[in-house]
Design a protein around this motif. Structure first.
Motif, PDB file in Angstrom:
ATOM      1  N   MET A 663       0.326  -1.205  -0.118  1.00  0.00           N
ATOM      2  CA  MET A 663       0.474   0.023  -0.001  1.00  0.00           C
ATOM      3  C   MET A 663       0.891   1.370  -0.579  1.00  0.00           C
ATOM      4  O   MET A 663       1.939   1.412   0.181  1.00  0.00           O
ATOM      5  CB  MET A 663      -0.762  -0.042   1.402  1.00  0.00           C
ATOM      6  N   THR A 664       0.477   2.323  -1.060  1.00  0.00           N
ATOM      7  CA  THR A 664       1.248   3.692  -0.935  1.00  0.00           C
ATOM      8  C   THR A 664       0.076   4.052  -1.775  1.00  0.00           C
ATOM      9  O   THR A 664      -0.960   3.814  -1.694  1.00  0.00           O
ATOM     10  CB  THR A 664       2.821   3.857  -1.954  1.00  0.00           C
ATOM     11  N   VAL A 665       1.167   6.014  -1.385  1.00  0.00           N
ATOM     12  CA  VAL A 665      -0.528   6.153  -1.483  1.00  0.00           C
ATOM     13  C   VAL A 665      -0.418   6.474  -3.617  1.00  0.00           C
ATOM     14  O   VAL A 665      -1.155   7.283  -3.709  1.00  0.00           O
ATOM     15  CB  VAL A 665       0.684   8.151  -1.539  1.00  0.00           C
ATOM     16  N   HIS A 666       0.326   5.910  -3.952  1.00  0.00           N
ATOM     17  CA  HIS A 666       0.374   5.264  -5.398  1.00  0.00           C
ATOM     18  C   HIS A 666      -1.184   4.610  -5.742  1.00  0.00           C
ATOM     19  O   HIS A 666      -1.532   4.758  -6.913  1.00  0.00           O
ATOM     20  CB  HIS A 666       1.806   5.221  -6.197  1.00  0.00           C
ATOM     21  N   VAL A 667      -1.631   4.176  -5.130  1.00  0.00           N
ATOM     22  CA  VAL A 667      -2.402   3.798  -5.085  1.00  0.00           C
ATOM     23  C   VAL A 667      -3.545   4.185  -5.157  1.00  0.00           C
ATOM     24  O   VAL A 667      -4.766   3.942  -5.620  1.00  0.00           O
ATOM     25  CB  VAL A 667      -2.833   1.643  -3.387  1.00  0.00           C
ATOM     26  N   VAL A 668      -3.335   5.543  -3.529  1.00  0.00           N
ATOM     27  CA  VAL A 668      -5.521   5.316  -3.678  1.00  0.00           C
ATOM     28  C   VAL A 668      -4.527   7.303  -5.498  1.00  0.00           C
ATOM     29  O   VAL A 668      -5.647   6.931  -5.578  1.00  0.00           O
ATOM     30  CB  VAL A 668      -4.333   6.949  -2.318  1.00  0.00           C
ATOM     31  N   ALA A 669      -3.382   7.061  -5.601  1.00  0.00           N
ATOM     32  CA  ALA A 669      -4.002   7.730  -7.136  1.00  0.00           C
ATOM     33  C   ALA A 669      -4.540   6.998  -7.773  1.00  0.00           C
ATOM     34  O   ALA A 669      -5.411   7.446  -9.114  1.00  0.00           O
ATOM     35  CB  ALA A 669      -2.472   8.302  -7.267  1.00  0.00           C
ATOM     36  N   ALA A 670      -4.402   6.467  -8.763  1.00  0.00           N
ATOM     37  CA  ALA A 670      -4.365   4.621  -9.280  1.00  0.00           C
ATOM     38  C   ALA A 670      -5.674   4.519  -9.058  1.00  0.00           C
ATOM     39  O   ALA A 670      -6.548   4.700 -10.095  1.00  0.00           O
ATOM     40  CB  ALA A 670      -3.909   3.935  -9.317  1.00  0.00           C
ATOM     41  N   LEU A 671      -6.570   4.381  -8.057  1.00  0.00           N
ATOM     42  CA  LEU A 671      -8.087   4.551  -7.439  1.00  0.00           C
ATOM     43  C   LEU A 671      -8.966   5.814  -8.262  1.00  0.00           C
ATOM     44  O   LEU A 671      -9.787   5.888  -8.480  1.00  0.00           O
ATOM     45  CB  LEU A 671      -8.430   4.329  -6.061  1.00  0.00           C
ATOM     46  N   ARG A 672      -8.088   7.116  -7.686  1.00  0.00           N
ATOM     47  CA  ARG A 672      -8.673   8.196  -7.809  1.00  0.00           C
ATOM     48  C   ARG A 672      -8.970   8.547  -9.316  1.00  0.00           C
ATOM     49  O   ARG A 672      -9.563   8.419 -10.379  1.00  0.00           O
ATOM     50  CB  ARG A 672      -7.837   9.103  -7.629  1.00  0.00           C
ATOM     51  N   ARG A 673      -7.868   7.580 -10.300  1.00  0.00           N
ATOM     52  CA  ARG A 673      -7.918   7.585 -12.073  1.00  0.00           C
ATOM     53  C   ARG A 673      -8.410   7.007 -12.496  1.00  0.00           C
ATOM     54  O   ARG A 673      -9.515   7.454 -13.253  1.00  0.00           O
ATOM     55  CB  ARG A 673      -6.482   7.517 -12.385  1.00  0.00           C
ATOM     56  N   LEU A 674      -8.935   5.766 -11.673  1.00  0.00           N
ATOM     57  CA  LEU A 674     -10.227   5.210 -12.420  1.00  0.00           C
ATOM     58  C   LEU A 674     -11.423   5.146 -12.035  1.00  0.00           C
ATOM     59  O   LEU A 674     -12.557   5.313 -13.089  1.00  0.00           O
ATOM     60  CB  LEU A 674      -9.875   3.698 -11.451  1.00  0.00           C
ATOM     61  N   ALA A 675     -11.835   6.684 -10.675  1.00  0.00           N
ATOM     62  CA  ALA A 675     -12.801   6.766 -10.197  1.00  0.00           C
ATOM     63  C   ALA A 675     -13.009   7.624 -11.881  1.00  0.00           C
ATOM     64  O   ALA A 675     -14.283   7.957 -12.380  1.00  0.00           O
ATOM     65  CB  ALA A 675     -12.690   7.681  -9.368  1.00  0.00           C
ATOM     66  N   GLN A 676     -12.202   8.340 -12.026  1.00  0.00           N
ATOM     67  CA  GLN A 676     -12.584  10.093 -12.562  1.00  0.00           C
ATOM     68  C   GLN A 676     -12.369   9.063 -14.507  1.00  0.00           C
ATOM     69  O   GLN A 676     -13.381   9.196 -14.828  1.00  0.00           O
ATOM     70  CB  GLN A 676     -11.315  10.500 -13.826  1.00  0.00           C
ATOM     71  N   ALA A 677     -11.970   8.057 -14.976  1.00  0.00           N
ATOM     72  CA  ALA A 677     -12.187   7.646 -16.210  1.00  0.00           C
ATOM     73  C   ALA A 677     -13.079   6.633 -16.038  1.00  0.00           C
ATOM     74  O   ALA A 677     -14.558   6.731 -17.601  1.00  0.00           O
ATOM     75  CB  ALA A 677     -10.976   6.122 -16.339  1.00  0.00           C
ATOM     76  N   TYR A 678     -13.938   6.237 -14.730  1.00  0.00           N
ATOM     77  CA  TYR A 678     -15.131   5.393 -14.769  1.00  0.00           C
ATOM     78  C   TYR A 678     -16.177   6.546 -15.539  1.00  0.00           C
ATOM     79  O   TYR A 678     -17.461   7.011 -15.441  1.00  0.00           O
ATOM     80  CB  TYR A 678     -15.474   4.587 -13.869  1.00  0.00           C
ATOM     81  N   GLY A 679     -15.904   7.555 -14.363  1.00  0.00           N
ATOM     82  CA  GLY A 679     -17.210   8.624 -14.614  1.00  0.00           C
ATOM     83  C   GLY A 679     -17.124   9.028 -15.988  1.00  0.00           C
ATOM     84  O   GLY A 679     -17.895   9.921 -16.284  1.00  0.00           O
ATOM     85  N   ALA A 680     -16.209   9.625 -16.558  1.00  0.00           N
ATOM     86  CA  ALA A 680     -16.378   9.890 -17.482  1.00  0.00           C
ATOM     87  C   ALA A 680     -16.681   8.760 -18.738  1.00  0.00           C
ATOM     88  O   ALA A 680     -17.122   9.048 -20.059  1.00  0.00           O
ATOM     89  CB  ALA A 680     -14.664  10.178 -18.377  1.00  0.00           C
ATOM     90  N   LEU A 681     -16.677   7.623 -18.514  1.00  0.00           N
ATOM     91  CA  LEU A 681     -17.582   6.503 -19.380  1.00  0.00           C
ATOM     92  C   LEU A 681     -18.997   6.653 -18.763  1.00  0.00           C
ATOM     93  O   LEU A 681     -19.628   6.013 -19.173  1.00  0.00           O
ATOM     94  CB  LEU A 681     -16.553   5.519 -19.111  1.00  0.00           C
ATOM     95  N   GLY A 682     -19.015   7.312 -18.087  1.00  0.00           N
ATOM     96  CA  GLY A 682     -20.754   6.801 -17.722  1.00  0.00           C
ATOM     97  C   GLY A 682     -20.733   5.944 -16.545  1.00  0.00           C
ATOM     98  O   GLY A 682     -22.104   5.281 -16.421  1.00  0.00           O
ATOM     99  N   ARG A 683     -20.021   5.651 -15.605  1.00  0.00           N
ATOM    100  CA  ARG A 683     -20.386   4.398 -15.412  1.00  0.00           C
ATOM    101  C   ARG A 683     -19.784   5.173 -13.336  1.00  0.00           C
ATOM    102  O   ARG A 683     -18.565   4.695 -12.575  1.00  0.00           O
ATOM    103  CB  ARG A 683     -19.464   3.308 -14.895  1.00  0.00           C
ATOM    104  N   GLU A 684     -20.945   5.793 -13.204  1.00  0.00           N
ATOM    105  CA  GLU A 684     -21.153   6.311 -11.932  1.00  0.00           C
ATOM    106  C   GLU A 684     -21.455   5.395 -10.755  1.00  0.00           C
ATOM    107  O   GLU A 684     -20.238   5.663 -10.083  1.00  0.00           O
ATOM    108  CB  GLU A 684     -22.026   7.734 -12.432  1.00  0.00           C
ATOM    109  N   GLY A 685     -21.661   4.494 -11.231  1.00  0.00           N
ATOM    110  CA  GLY A 685     -21.414   3.672  -9.708  1.00  0.00           C
ATOM    111  C   GLY A 685     -20.017   3.235  -9.407  1.00  0.00           C
ATOM    112  O   GLY A 685     -19.464   2.860  -8.318  1.00  0.00           O
ATOM    113  N   MET A 686     -19.377   2.617 -10.735  1.00  0.00           N
ATOM    114  CA  MET A 686     -17.811   2.358 -10.670  1.00  0.00           C
ATOM    115  C   MET A 686     -16.991   3.113  -9.893  1.00  0.00           C
ATOM    116  O   MET A 686     -16.791   3.134  -8.584  1.00  0.00           O
ATOM    117  CB  MET A 686     -17.511   1.783 -11.279  1.00  0.00           C
TER     118      MET A 686
END
Length: 714
Positions: A663-686
């Motif tokens: 676990m590192t802060v880079h894991v947090v950053a990766a999850l944040r970027r995944l959230a941004q990508a899912y949001g941009a693709l219309g998958r708000e739940g994810m």
């Protein structure tokens, strides 16, 4: 006993080692040179005093003998580069001290022989940190050192317990050195102590009050002197002595409330809150109306609640932080853990969970045992060493906490911490070994240090005795963070009662051989975590060489063409990095790395996430963002097309990915970027699930729930 010659100091003629000096300077010659140094002395009161840190190649044990059990010898019998075991000297200080890393004075013995005496590693609470002219000191088993020329030598006292300030009336002082008592009566000594106190010369005040107590047998006279000495010791942070003096000042009447009050404050200073509560409750029984006592009592109860519940206002603590306020007034929450023999090979003792601790929950919160407010990297280590030595001298009870800590293969005498001639035996080389093997580096706040785009890091050094028992793992089940001098440890995956708790000593290096050398050189162990064990057992193929070559190639391209700060990276660069990353991935043995982190792949994976994010290619962000998580060991994450099409539970990475996750802060950053990508693709739940998982991860990283703004800024 025979004297023991040390290895020759660099530059010392070999023929001098163990021999008498060919010529000794006279007292007049020594004083002339000494006065020249005194004229150049910088007496700036706010200037940081240099610290002489131990050189382990020159290590020698502290004396464990009483000055009354050694043979007193004249200065003329001192031999060069020699530790005079079983011997001692008694000398009178014949000059003011030259104060630098130590205090250097000209001294003379009963026969009129003179020499230089250098006293190191004395705290500023001790008169010996700058021993006044006219005082008489005893040096046990002195070390006589070559100092650069055939007429330049000095008695070097490294261990603070090897030198004793003698009372003027001590019968051990030879007749020619006797001055007799400077003051005639106990009352005179008390008045001298009061004067020194008003002048803020607290060490001298302690000395004078001590003389007053020795000169009097009148209990009525001694009680207020004990109270004065207790108060002075409190100001100096000498809590053991303050507690003893406070209790000695009792007379059996209502006025004893102050004795219990001061004893309670002293116990509080030692973080002994239960003991502090007992004394403060007795003070309240005798003085119910005392607002100061009541306030101290409520403060003590607050610490006891923290110790029991682990309930802290971390955000409030963070707001209180400043350059002048890094020492938090809070207790330690340690009840979920216990020290036991480790199950790891060569692990010695370790820290174990006493109850189930789910991922993200507090394992422990510990106030620093010792931590100087010094964030200059060049001064942080010397400052911690000096503080450890001072506190072991000033508060001997700390020896029970500090001295049992791991010190490598340094040989102990077993007498360290015991009182000899009224002072605790302190071996500076043992202290330095304990410091290097157990200290933590820390920023003022981990929260402020976790922004990926931070420009500067200031690190202090501190000792947290309980947390020091945690053994290392490259894939640990805990993560530490700091706010001021408070260490916060949270579980990075579910921990069962009885599990050993591990953490990283230092950030993990991607290349196994580099990691192994770091641990072996720094702490003397071979890591047996799942990652190191797996990589150690790899077949002797060319894959290690292929991985190193592929990593060098991909780093060269990534460093030449950064993908951060919103840069638009050309397709050709992305294709090159993608190809090299695949080559690097192919060089990892599938059967070995199926459940292990692939640390070499983290950098190129992160680079590709940023590159596709800059081009708003959200499908590719999902593909490489999940690979980042996979490369940190979170093997439950779906990859590639599965990540693009299926819903999954990001929170499960903390509970369903096995025992080899990092676990590192880079894991947090990766999850944040995944959230941004899912949001941009219309998958708000994810997007919401990824954000929630990132929030829990950031809580592990920083110590408490925090706004993640800035974490995913490149």
């Amino acid at each position: 006993m025979a004297v023991t010659a040390s290895p020759a100091t660099e530059g010392a003629p070999r023929e001098l080692v163990g021999a008498l000096p060919p010529r000794r300077l006279t007292k007049e010659e020594l004083l002339k040179t000494h006065k020249a140094y005194l004229k150049k002395q910088d007496l700036t009161p706010d200037a940081p005093r240099p610290v002489k840190q131990p050189v382990m190649a020159e290590a020698y044990p502290a004396s464990t003998k009483s000055i009354r059990d050694v043979e007193i010898i004249p200065l003329t019998e001192l031999r060069v580069e020699t530790h005079h075991r079983g011997k001692g000297i008694i000398v009178k200080v014949a000059s003011p001290p030259f104060v630098g890393a130590g205090a250097v004075s000209v001294v003379e013995d009963e026969f009129g022989n003179a020499d230089k005496l250098a006293i190191y590693n004395q705290g500023d609470t001790s008169i010996l940190s700058g021993v006044p002219e006219g005082c008489v000191v005893a040096v046990k088993e002195p070390y006589y050192r070559f100092n650069g020329s055939d007429t330049d030598y000095m008695i070097c006292v490294d261990h603070p317990s090897d030198v004793i300030l003698l009372r003027f009336t001590d019968p051990i002082i030879p007749e020619p050195l006797r001055l007799g008592p400077l003051l005639k009566t106990a009352t005179d000594w008390k008045k001298a102590g009061d004067t020194a106190f008003l002048e803020k010369d607290f060490p001298t005040a302690i000395f004078c009050y001590s003389e007053a107590l020795e000169e009097s047998n009148d209990k009525a006279f001694k009680a207020p002197v004990y109270t004065k000495r207790a108060g002075t010791n409190l100001l100096l942070g000498r809590y053991d002595a303050a507690m003893s003096d406070s209790l000695a000042s009792r007379i059996g009447g209502p006025s004893d409330w102050k004795a219990y009050y001061n004893a309670g404050r002293a116990a509080y200073g030692l973080c002994e809150y239960r003991r502090s509560r007992e004394y403060l409750e007795k003070a309240l029984e005798l003085n119910e109306a005392g607002t100061g006592v009541r306030k101290e009592y409520e403060r003590c109860l607050a610490r006891l609640r923290e110790e029991e519940t682990g309930d802290y206002d971390f955000a409030g603590m963070h707001k209180q932080l400043s350059t002048q306020n890094v020492h938090m007034d809070h207790g330690s929450f340690l009840r979920r853990t216990a020290v036991k023999e480790s199950g790891l090979p060569g692990g010695g003792r370790g820290l174990f969970a006493t109850e189930d601790i789910p991922a993200g929950e507090l394992i422990l919160v510990e106030k620093a045992t010792l931590m100087p407010n010094q964030y200059d990297p060049s001064r942080a280590s010397p400052a911690l060493f000096a503080l450890m030595v001072r506190q072991l001298c000033d508060n001997p009870s700390l020896a029970r906490t500090i001295l049992p800590l791991y010190a490598g293969d340094y040989a102990r005498t077993g007498a360290e911490g015991t009182l000899v001639d009224g002072v605790p035996v302190v071996d500076i080389y043992l202290v330095e070994n304990i410091r290097t093997k157990n200290c933590f580096s820390l920023p003022p706040s981990t929260l402020d240090d976790t922004k990926l785009a931070r420009q500067e890091t200031r690190l202090a050094k501190g000792l947290w005795a309980h947390a020091s028992y945690m053994n290392h793992s490259c894939v640990p089940n805990s993560m530490r963070s700091f706010v001021g001098d408070m260490l916060i440890s949270r579980a990075t995956r579910d921990i069962r009662a009885g599990d050993e708790i591990t953490h990283q000593y230092v950030p993990v290096k991607a290349i196994a051989d580099v990691r192994a050398k770091l641990y072996r050189d720094g702490w003397g162990f071979d890591c047996t975590c799942p990652l190191c064990a797996g990589e150690r057992d790899l077949p002797e193929t060319n894959n290690a060489k292929r991985r190193a070559e592929a990593l060098a190639a991909v780093e060269k391209v990534c460093n030449k063409r950064p993908s951060s700060n919103g840069a638009i990276v050309p397709d050709s660069a992305i294709r090159t990095v993608d190809r090299l990353a695949r080559q690097l991935e192919d060089a990892h043995e599938v059967d070995v790395y199926a459940a292990l982190p692939r640390l070499m792949l983290i950098y190129p994976s992160n680079w590709l996430v940023s590159a596709h994010r800059g081009r708003k290619n959200w499908t590719k962000v999902l593909r490489y963002g999940t690979r980042v998580l996979r490369n940190f060991g979170f093997v439950s994450v779906p990859l590639d097309e599965d990540a693009e099409k299926e819903d999954w539970d990001p929170m499960a990475i903390y509970t369903s990915s096995g025992k080899a996750t990092l676990m590192t802060v880079h894991v947090v950053a990766a999850l944040r970027r995944l959230a941004q990508a899912y949001g941009a693709l219309g998958r708000e739940g994810m997007a919401e699930r990824c954000t929630a998982a990132a929030g829990l991860g950031y809580k592990m990283v920083t110590g408490w729930e925090n706004d993640m703004t800035g974490v995913d800024k490149d």
